[in-house]
Design a protein around this motif. Structure first.
Motif, PDB file in Angstrom:
ATOM      1  N   VAL A  93      85.747 -33.149   3.302  1.00  0.00           N
ATOM      2  CA  VAL A  93      86.464 -33.891   4.347  1.00  0.00           C
ATOM      3  C   VAL A  93      86.353 -35.395   4.100  1.00  0.00           C
ATOM      4  N   VAL A  94      85.162 -35.851   3.757  1.00  0.00           N
ATOM      5  CA  VAL A  94      84.948 -37.279   3.528  1.00  0.00           C
ATOM      6  C   VAL A  94      85.781 -37.776   2.336  1.00  0.00           C
ATOM      7  N   ALA A  95      85.908 -36.968   1.299  1.00  0.00           N
ATOM      8  CA  ALA A  95      86.742 -37.363   0.150  1.00  0.00           C
ATOM      9  C   ALA A  95      88.192 -37.571   0.582  1.00  0.00           C
ATOM     10  N   LEU A  96      88.678 -36.713   1.477  1.00  0.00           N
ATOM     11  CA  LEU A  96      90.056 -36.861   1.972  1.00  0.00           C
ATOM     12  C   LEU A  96      90.181 -38.061   2.900  1.00  0.00           C
ATOM     13  N   MET A  97      89.146 -38.327   3.691  1.00  0.00           N
ATOM     14  CA  MET A  97      89.159 -39.524   4.547  1.00  0.00           C
ATOM     15  C   MET A  97      89.221 -40.790   3.697  1.00  0.00           C
ATOM     16  N   LYS A  98      88.452 -40.805   2.622  1.00  0.00           N
ATOM     17  CA  LYS A  98      88.456 -41.968   1.718  1.00  0.00           C
ATOM     18  C   LYS A  98      89.851 -42.153   1.134  1.00  0.00           C
ATOM     19  N   GLN A  99      90.458 -41.037   0.726  1.00  0.00           N
ATOM     20  CA  GLN A  99      91.813 -41.073   0.175  1.00  0.00           C
ATOM     21  C   GLN A  99      92.813 -41.610   1.201  1.00  0.00           C
ATOM     22  N   ALA A 100      92.567 -41.318   2.466  1.00  0.00           N
ATOM     23  CA  ALA A 100      93.478 -41.758   3.528  1.00  0.00           C
ATOM     24  C   ALA A 100      93.205 -43.191   3.978  1.00  0.00           C
ATOM     25  N   GLY A 101      92.083 -43.787   3.507  1.00  0.00           N
ATOM     26  CA  GLY A 101      91.812 -45.186   3.805  1.00  0.00           C
ATOM     27  C   GLY A 101      90.733 -45.462   4.835  1.00  0.00           C
TER      28      GLY A 101
END
Length: 195
Positions: A93-101
């Motif tokens: 989830v955190v990897a996707l949050m990082k990707q989303a900014g």
């Protein structure tokens, strides 16, 4: 950012090769679970902020990638699997949050909630646990019961009691005031435990 990360979580869960029947259609299992988690959050805590909406939505992200069979089929193996899952889901989830900014502080807060860090002391972790427990009771407990025909009443009393003990007082109140649909065949047993 919020819409982007939710879309990314949905995209990841839509890859689930395992399916369930829902409203006459075959849908990816973890996609359905994520939707049920978000729906339950909106019922249980409609004022939850976007970070907790993300945590709840991604709580089981791509669970099929870490099967129970990868660990010893005993109590120790079960606990190792659960611990590994918490880290896998939180990291994903955190990897996707990082990707989303999203920033580091926001990522860390969601990581801790999804990884169930300091349950009973961290309200974010407790919220994710409450929602997961409510979803289990309403949507999955009966199916789990049907998959374990060898479990006797005492075993089920233990499972229900452990689920109840994980939940906060607010979640208890939510159940006791009729805000979820209890699995009809298990209602008697549930009431027996709660008494």
């Amino acid at each position: 950012m919020f819409n982007k990360v939710i879309a990314l979580i949905n995209e990841a869960n839509n890859q689930d090769p395992n399916t369930e029947q829902f409203n006459g259609q075959s849908v990816p299992k973890e996609s359905l679970y994520a939707t049920r988690m978000s729906d339950m959050l909106s019922r249980f805590n409609p004022d939850a902020g976007e970070l907790m909406q993300i945590a709840v939505r991604g709580q089981h992200i791509q669970r099929w990638k870490s099967p129970r069979s990868d660990f010893e089929m005993n109590k120790q193996g079960y606990h190792q699997w659960r611990s590994a899952l918490y880290i896998f889901h939180a990291s994903s989830v955190v990897a996707l949050m990082k990707q989303a900014g999203y920033g580091e502080a926001e990522q860390n807060r969601v990581y801790d909630a999804v990884a169930k860090k300091n349950i009973k002391r961290n309200p974010d972790s407790q919220l994710v646990e409450d929602v997961a427990s409510l979803v289990f009771i309403e949507h999955y407990m009966l199916g789990f019961a049907n998959s374990k025909p060898d479990y006797d009443e005492q075993k089920w009393i233990g499972i229900i009691r452990r689920t109840w003990q994980k939940m906060s007082d607010d979640a208890h109140e939510f159940v006791l005031t009729g805000n979820i649909t209890l699995p009809a065949p298990l209602v008697g047993l549930i009431h027996k435990v709660l008494e």
